[in-house]
Design a protein around this motif. Structure first.
Motif, PDB file in Angstrom:
ATOM      1  N   ASP A  60     -28.565  14.035  14.052  1.00 15.08           N
ATOM      2  CA  ASP A  60     -27.580  12.205  13.181  1.00 15.08           C
ATOM      3  C   ASP A  60     -28.303  11.778  14.443  1.00 15.08           C
ATOM      4  O   ASP A  60     -27.944  11.406  15.685  1.00 15.08           O
ATOM      5  N   GLY A  61     -29.070  10.835  14.503  1.00 13.42           N
ATOM      6  CA  GLY A  61     -29.435   9.765  14.861  1.00 13.42           C
ATOM      7  C   GLY A  61     -30.747  10.563  16.542  1.00 13.42           C
ATOM      8  O   GLY A  61     -30.780   8.920  16.773  1.00 13.42           O
ATOM      9  N   PHE A  62     -31.418  11.150  16.432  1.00 13.39           N
ATOM     10  CA  PHE A  62     -31.710  11.465  17.020  1.00 13.39           C
ATOM     11  C   PHE A  62     -33.538  12.149  16.282  1.00 13.39           C
ATOM     12  O   PHE A  62     -34.690  12.591  16.577  1.00 13.39           O
ATOM     13  N   GLN A  63     -33.536  12.443  15.400  1.00 15.47           N
ATOM     14  CA  GLN A  63     -34.236  12.417  14.403  1.00 15.47           C
ATOM     15  C   GLN A  63     -35.660  11.625  14.744  1.00 15.47           C
ATOM     16  O   GLN A  63     -36.607  11.966  14.388  1.00 15.47           O
ATOM     17  N   ASN A  64     -36.080  10.492  14.879  1.00 19.80           N
ATOM     18  CA  ASN A  64     -37.066   9.871  15.590  1.00 19.80           C
ATOM     19  C   ASN A  64     -37.255   9.599  16.769  1.00 19.80           C
ATOM     20  O   ASN A  64     -36.080   9.177  17.310  1.00 19.80           O
ATOM     21  N   GLY A  65     -38.207   9.725  17.636  1.00 19.86           N
ATOM     22  CA  GLY A  65     -38.245   9.711  18.721  1.00 19.86           C
ATOM     23  C   GLY A  65     -38.414  10.342  19.773  1.00 19.86           C
ATOM     24  O   GLY A  65     -38.211  10.405  20.951  1.00 19.86           O
ATOM     25  N   PHE A  66     -37.988  11.704  18.949  1.00 20.25           N
ATOM     26  CA  PHE A  66     -37.171  12.552  20.182  1.00 20.25           C
ATOM     27  C   PHE A  66     -38.429  13.973  19.921  1.00 20.25           C
ATOM     28  O   PHE A  66     -39.092  14.078  18.070  1.00 20.25           O
ATOM     29  N   GLU A  67     -38.453  14.452  20.457  1.00 20.18           N
ATOM     30  CA  GLU A  67     -39.687  15.843  20.041  1.00 20.18           C
ATOM     31  C   GLU A  67     -39.579  17.469  20.873  1.00 20.18           C
ATOM     32  O   GLU A  67     -38.649  17.029  22.352  1.00 20.18           O
ATOM     33  N   MET A  68     -38.686  18.402  20.407  1.00 15.22           N
ATOM     34  CA  MET A  68     -38.542  19.671  20.876  1.00 15.22           C
ATOM     35  C   MET A  68     -39.148  20.560  20.968  1.00 15.22           C
ATOM     36  O   MET A  68     -40.095  21.356  19.996  1.00 15.22           O
ATOM     37  N   SER A  69     -39.510  21.452  21.936  1.00 14.10           N
ATOM     38  CA  SER A  69     -40.965  22.274  22.149  1.00 14.10           C
ATOM     39  C   SER A  69     -40.540  23.308  23.449  1.00 14.10           C
ATOM     40  O   SER A  69     -39.156  23.229  23.766  1.00 14.10           O
ATOM     41  N   SER A  70     -40.392  24.695  22.813  1.00 10.04           N
ATOM     42  CA  SER A  70     -40.956  25.897  24.116  1.00 10.04           C
ATOM     43  C   SER A  70     -41.215  26.649  23.990  1.00 10.04           C
ATOM     44  O   SER A  70     -42.544  26.355  23.739  1.00 10.04           O
ATOM     45  N   ASN A  71     -41.131  27.213  25.515  1.00  9.98           N
ATOM     46  CA  ASN A  71     -42.626  28.603  25.470  1.00  9.98           C
ATOM     47  C   ASN A  71     -41.593  29.722  26.467  1.00  9.98           C
ATOM     48  O   ASN A  71     -40.664  29.154  26.128  1.00  9.98           O
ATOM     49  N   ILE A  72     -42.115  30.587  26.511  1.00  9.53           N
ATOM     50  CA  ILE A  72     -41.303  31.712  27.388  1.00  9.53           C
ATOM     51  C   ILE A  72     -40.528  31.574  28.137  1.00  9.53           C
ATOM     52  O   ILE A  72     -39.083  32.264  28.375  1.00  9.53           O
ATOM     53  N   LYS A 102     -38.512  15.963  24.655  1.00 12.98           N
ATOM     54  CA  LYS A 102     -39.042  14.808  25.534  1.00 12.98           C
ATOM     55  C   LYS A 102     -39.160  13.491  24.340  1.00 12.98           C
ATOM     56  O   LYS A 102     -38.651  13.901  23.001  1.00 12.98           O
ATOM     57  N   ILE A 103     -38.495  11.934  24.702  1.00 11.50           N
ATOM     58  CA  ILE A 103     -38.480  11.453  24.431  1.00 11.50           C
ATOM     59  C   ILE A 103     -39.931  10.252  24.179  1.00 11.50           C
ATOM     60  O   ILE A 103     -40.751  10.124  25.361  1.00 11.50           O
ATOM     61  N   LYS A 104     -40.133  10.518  23.451  1.00  9.77           N
ATOM     62  CA  LYS A 104     -41.432   9.308  22.826  1.00  9.77           C
ATOM     63  C   LYS A 104     -41.396   8.110  23.574  1.00  9.77           C
ATOM     64  O   LYS A 104     -42.681   7.506  24.233  1.00  9.77           O
ATOM     65  N   LEU A 128     -30.042  11.325  32.975  1.00  8.19           N
ATOM     66  CA  LEU A 128     -31.887  10.349  32.573  1.00  8.19           C
ATOM     67  C   LEU A 128     -30.852   8.597  32.553  1.00  8.19           C
ATOM     68  O   LEU A 128     -29.856   8.605  32.058  1.00  8.19           O
ATOM     69  N   LYS A 129     -31.163   7.475  33.522  1.00  9.39           N
ATOM     70  CA  LYS A 129     -31.293   6.010  33.828  1.00  9.39           C
ATOM     71  C   LYS A 129     -32.344   5.750  33.371  1.00  9.39           C
ATOM     72  O   LYS A 129     -32.764   5.045  34.578  1.00  9.39           O
ATOM     73  N   ALA A 130     -32.346   5.068  31.790  1.00  2.86           N
ATOM     74  CA  ALA A 130     -33.090   4.579  31.688  1.00  2.86           C
ATOM     75  C   ALA A 130     -32.919   2.762  32.188  1.00  2.86           C
ATOM     76  O   ALA A 130     -31.532   2.008  31.955  1.00  2.86           O
ATOM     77  N   GLN A 131     -33.769   1.999  32.717  1.00  3.79           N
ATOM     78  CA  GLN A 131     -34.096   0.325  33.307  1.00  3.79           C
ATOM     79  C   GLN A 131     -35.140  -0.575  32.679  1.00  3.79           C
ATOM     80  O   GLN A 131     -36.174   0.386  32.631  1.00  3.79           O
ATOM     81  N   GLY A 132     -34.614  -1.384  32.850  1.00  2.00           N
ATOM     82  CA  GLY A 132     -36.201  -2.130  31.912  1.00  2.00           C
ATOM     83  C   GLY A 132     -35.441  -3.684  31.956  1.00  2.00           C
ATOM     84  O   GLY A 132     -34.063  -4.205  31.954  1.00  2.00           O
TER      85      GLY A 132
END
Length: 194
Positions: free
Chosen positions: A40-52, A58-60, A88-92
């Protein structure tokens, strides 16, 4: 990104911690080719992936509200094992999607710093008060202990401390005098000093 520590397909999860609160689930996925599910709260704007070898989150579009400690875990032998973390410290400078701008954040930091200074000063003041009271109590206890000794010596001068008075009685004679004649002379006092 974090390293994949599992040699077999397993449940992989990402979590986020903000300001040392309890961890919040971000997403999870089974195996490297599974479909990720988001909490909940993370459905939009996030992607999860994996390789071996690695697992990615990823945050879009990064926002100030995305700041926090992100860590990944693998479910191995009935336990979740943490494999890595990223702070992660986002600045803006512009207003975020959630209505928080950098000016508001700086004001809240200023208020926090002001409260720290006030609490620090209050702590120092109360520590000094406690020390002063402890010293006064100690002095009162010492005075109470020394008071009986001072009471015994307060009316005596230095010459009087070494003074002793003696009153000698004359040896009674065996004569049969009346009782009034056998009494001591009332006004004779013998004294000696050391």
């Amino acid at each position: 990104m974090c390293s994949n520590i599992s040699s077999t397909p397993t449940q992989t999860e990402w979590f986020r911690v903000i300001n040392r609160t309890k961890p919040s689930c971000v997403s999870s996925m089974y195996g490297s080719d599974g479909k990720p599910s988001f909490c909940d709260g993370f459905q939009n704007g996030f992607e999860m992936s994996s390789n071996i070898s690695s697992v990615f989150l990823k945050i879009k579009r990064v926002d100030l509200s995305d700041s926090g400690l992100y860590f990944c875990g693998f479910y191995i032998d009935g336990h979740t094992v943490i494999a890595g973390s990223t702070h992660l410290k986002a600045q803006g400078n512009s207003e975020s999607d959630f209505g928080v701008d950098s000016k508001t954040e700086k004001e809240s930091e200023g208020m926090t710093n002001g409260m720290i200074v006030i609490l620090g000063a209050l702590t120092v003041f109360l520590t000094i008060v406690v020390i002063v009271l402890a010293v006064k109590i100690r002095k009162l206890q010492t005075a109470v202990i020394e008071e009986p000794q001072a009471e015994r010596n307060k009316d005596l001068g230095s010459d009087e401390l070494n003074y002793a008075a003696l009153n000698f009685q004359a040896k009674t004679k065996r004569s049969r005098r009346p009782a009034s004649e056998r009494e001591l002379e009332p006004h004779v006092v013998y004294a000696a000093t050391r």
